[in-house]
Enzyme design. Structure first.
Site, PDB file in Angstrom:
ATOM      1  N   TYR A  33      -8.053   8.769 -17.497  1.00 37.68           N
ATOM      2  CA  TYR A  33      -9.066   9.324 -16.763  1.00 37.68           C
ATOM      3  C   TYR A  33      -9.289  11.170 -17.148  1.00 37.68           C
ATOM      4  O   TYR A  33      -8.191  11.690 -17.566  1.00 37.68           O
ATOM      5  CB  TYR A  33      -8.299   9.537 -15.461  1.00 37.68           C
ATOM      6  CG  TYR A  33      -8.165   8.098 -14.626  1.00 37.68           C
ATOM      7  CD1 TYR A  33      -8.943   7.057 -14.911  1.00 37.68           C
ATOM      8  CD2 TYR A  33      -7.276   8.047 -13.499  1.00 37.68           C
ATOM      9  CE1 TYR A  33      -8.526   5.950 -14.548  1.00 37.68           C
ATOM     10  CE2 TYR A  33      -6.990   6.832 -13.082  1.00 37.68           C
ATOM     11  CZ  TYR A  33      -7.635   5.703 -13.474  1.00 37.68           C
ATOM     12  OH  TYR A  33      -7.379   4.634 -12.856  1.00 37.68           O
ATOM     13  N   ASP A  92      -4.960   2.122   2.009  1.00 35.91           N
ATOM     14  CA  ASP A  92      -5.200   1.423   3.117  1.00 35.91           C
ATOM     15  C   ASP A  92      -5.731   2.448   4.168  1.00 35.91           C
ATOM     16  O   ASP A  92      -6.895   2.321   4.968  1.00 35.91           O
ATOM     17  CB  ASP A  92      -4.194   0.438   3.586  1.00 35.91           C
ATOM     18  CG  ASP A  92      -2.955   1.500   3.720  1.00 35.91           C
ATOM     19  OD1 ASP A  92      -2.860   2.459   3.216  1.00 35.91           O
ATOM     20  OD2 ASP A  92      -2.146   1.201   4.617  1.00 35.91           O
ATOM     21  N   GLU A 147       0.080   8.076  10.904  1.00 40.16           N
ATOM     22  CA  GLU A 147      -1.179   7.776  10.947  1.00 40.16           C
ATOM     23  C   GLU A 147      -2.231   8.704  11.799  1.00 40.16           C
ATOM     24  O   GLU A 147      -3.170   8.645  11.699  1.00 40.16           O
ATOM     25  CB  GLU A 147      -1.144   6.440  11.921  1.00 40.16           C
ATOM     26  CG  GLU A 147      -0.632   5.443  11.061  1.00 40.16           C
ATOM     27  CD  GLU A 147      -0.668   4.020  11.634  1.00 40.16           C
ATOM     28  OE1 GLU A 147      -0.793   2.911  11.112  1.00 40.16           O
ATOM     29  OE2 GLU A 147      -0.249   3.986  12.965  1.00 40.16           O
ATOM     30  N   HIS A 170       0.823  -1.124  -0.044  1.00 42.32           N
ATOM     31  CA  HIS A 170      -0.012  -0.010   0.038  1.00 42.32           C
ATOM     32  C   HIS A 170       0.911   1.215  -0.018  1.00 42.32           C
ATOM     33  O   HIS A 170       1.239   2.064   0.842  1.00 42.32           O
ATOM     34  CB  HIS A 170      -1.064   0.061   1.132  1.00 42.32           C
ATOM     35  CG  HIS A 170      -2.181  -0.581   0.745  1.00 42.32           C
ATOM     36  ND1 HIS A 170      -3.212  -0.376   0.052  1.00 42.32           N
ATOM     37  CD2 HIS A 170      -2.753  -1.838   1.565  1.00 42.32           C
ATOM     38  CE1 HIS A 170      -4.148  -1.067   0.128  1.00 42.32           C
ATOM     39  NE2 HIS A 170      -4.084  -2.016   0.635  1.00 42.32           N
ATOM     40  N   HIS A 222      11.178   0.777 -28.349  1.00 45.77           N
ATOM     41  CA  HIS A 222      11.743  -0.485 -28.741  1.00 45.77           C
ATOM     42  C   HIS A 222      11.868  -0.664 -30.124  1.00 45.77           C
ATOM     43  O   HIS A 222      11.116  -0.333 -31.027  1.00 45.77           O
ATOM     44  CB  HIS A 222      10.737  -1.610 -28.165  1.00 45.77           C
ATOM     45  CG  HIS A 222      10.419  -1.590 -26.840  1.00 45.77           C
ATOM     46  ND1 HIS A 222      11.243  -2.019 -25.749  1.00 45.77           N
ATOM     47  CD2 HIS A 222       9.222  -1.328 -26.172  1.00 45.77           C
ATOM     48  CE1 HIS A 222      10.741  -1.737 -24.715  1.00 45.77           C
ATOM     49  NE2 HIS A 222       9.493  -1.496 -24.833  1.00 45.77           N
TER      50      HIS A 222
END
Length: 399
Positions: free
Chosen positions: A301, A109, A376, A104, A245
């Site tokens: 997006y 998370d 956190e 993560h 490539h």
């Protein structure tokens, strides 16, 4: 309803350690995009415990839950993405990923844990909510754009969702603070794939063939002229060639060359214009060298554009709760892409950053780093601001 910031802060404090524990469990067992089966199961178990009705297996492993308020027919959505990245974690934490090669590393998370914390508090307040709340646990943000698939599956309907909010951790901002970006916040993107076909031959006799490498090299250089000469310098746009490539052996003229890249713009019209320019340059350059060329585009997006009215409602309540010195307004958007943009185009949306840099930390590792280790404490701020935003938007839309 009337709410008191201090009461909400107390509720957040009461569940904080449990939410952190849930986040760490998710962190230890990450799952890549389109494979979030266990993550989805953990979310469903928590929703069952809370008694919040939901639908599962949406857009793959997505979960769509609803907290019904006084008005059941309309409401506000809150989104959290939940997929991980193909990274081997190097951060030295006791809850380090147990899955080699998966981590993560983008904070999803944390986003998921925050939304479950938000759900706990709003569920306690549901009898007083003036409208309903749709909880959107979204898969596949890092790959196929699970947001669009959830919208297509009807997740903004029944109840009708008028607004969607979401957040993202940011280690460039101090924990305890949040950051709003008005207007365009993230870029629209589009991948492109170019194949140049010539005729291979022995390297000692180049005139017997058509070298595909030369026109391809000319194309890569010429593409940058679109940005520097065809787009207003005050506008933000990028063309990146990430892969190239060509050839099979040192003494063989290359008969086929392939390269690919990505377009990023804040303006959807610019994306269309750049696609036209890329195709024109590549086809005409190939023709000039006597080669053939095929150009393919895969739109990703759209641009992520924050709604002005939602920002005007939410920013003041966050300032009241956190202090104005902890609520930042940034006018510099990112050319990164995020599929929350689909919610902004499907209805109106507000996306914001929550600070995750530890106090005094000068150079925190950014998202998508194998050493990404956010503070956190951002979870506390994330839950509080999501709850406040939902209550404020419901209040304004149902007054």
């Amino acid at each position: 309803m009337t709410y008191h910031v201090q009461e909400l802060k107390k509720k957040v404090d009461e569940i904080f350690e449990q939410v952190v524990a849930f986040r760490r469990e998710l962190h230890m067992y990450p799952e890549r995009s389109e494979q979030e089966e266990n993550t989805s199961t953990m979310i469903q178990a928590e929703l069952n415990r809370l008694g919040i009705p939901y639908q599962s297996n949406i857009a793959g492993h997505g979960v769509c839950a609803t907290i019904y308020g006084k008005v059941r027919s309309r409401g506000v959505g809150v989104r959290a993405d939940m997929d991980a990245l193909p990274l081997t974690e190097l951060a030295d934490v006791p809850f380090k990923s147990r899955k080699p090669g998966i981590m993560h590393g983008c904070g999803h998370d944390i986003h998921t844990a925050i939304l479950l914390g938000t759900a706990r508090i709003l569920n306690e307040l549901k009898e007083d909510l003036s409208g309903s709340v749709r909880l959107l646990f979204q898969p596949s943000e890092e790959t196929i754009g699970g947001a669009k698939q959830m919208i297509d599956a009807g997740c903004l309907e029944n109840p009708l969702i008028s607004s969607v909010i979401g957040l993202h951790v940011d280690t460039a901002v101090d924990a305890g603070s949040i950051q709003f970006i008005p207007g365009a916040m993230n870029a629209a993107s589009c991948e492109f794939y170019v194949t140049v076909t010539g005729k291979s031959c022995h390297g000692a006799h180049p005139s017997d063939g058509i070298d595909s490498l030369l026109p391809a090299c000319a194309m890569v250089g010429a593409l940058q002229s679109i940005i520097t000469r065809k787009i207003d310098p005050a506008e933000a746009a990028l063309i990146t060639v990430g892969q190239f490539h060509s050839g099979t052996k040192n003494n063989i003229i290359s008969g086929e060359t392939k390269f690919s890249g990505i377009i990023r713009t804040l303006n959807m019209e610019h994306r269309s214009f750049i696609k036209e320019q890329i195709e024109g340059i590549c086809l005409s350059t190939a023709k000039a060298y006597g080669a053939a060329c095929r150009v393919e585009f895969h739109d990703s997006y759209p641009s992520l554009e924050n709604d002005e009215q939602l920002l005007a409602w939410v920013k003041p309540v966050c300032e009241e709760a956190l202090g104005s010195d902890h609520v930042h307004l940034c006018t510099k958007p990112s050319l990164g892409a995020d599929d929350f943009a689909y919610f902004c185009h499907g209805t109106r949306g507000l996306y914001y950053n929550i600070g995750a840099r530890r106090p005094g930390e000068q150079a925190a590792y950014p998202i998508h780093s194998d050493r990404f280790n956010p503070d956190e404490e951002c979870i506390r701020v994330g839950i509080l601001t999501e709850v406040l935003a939902v209550l404020k938007i419901l209040e304004e839309e149902n007054s």
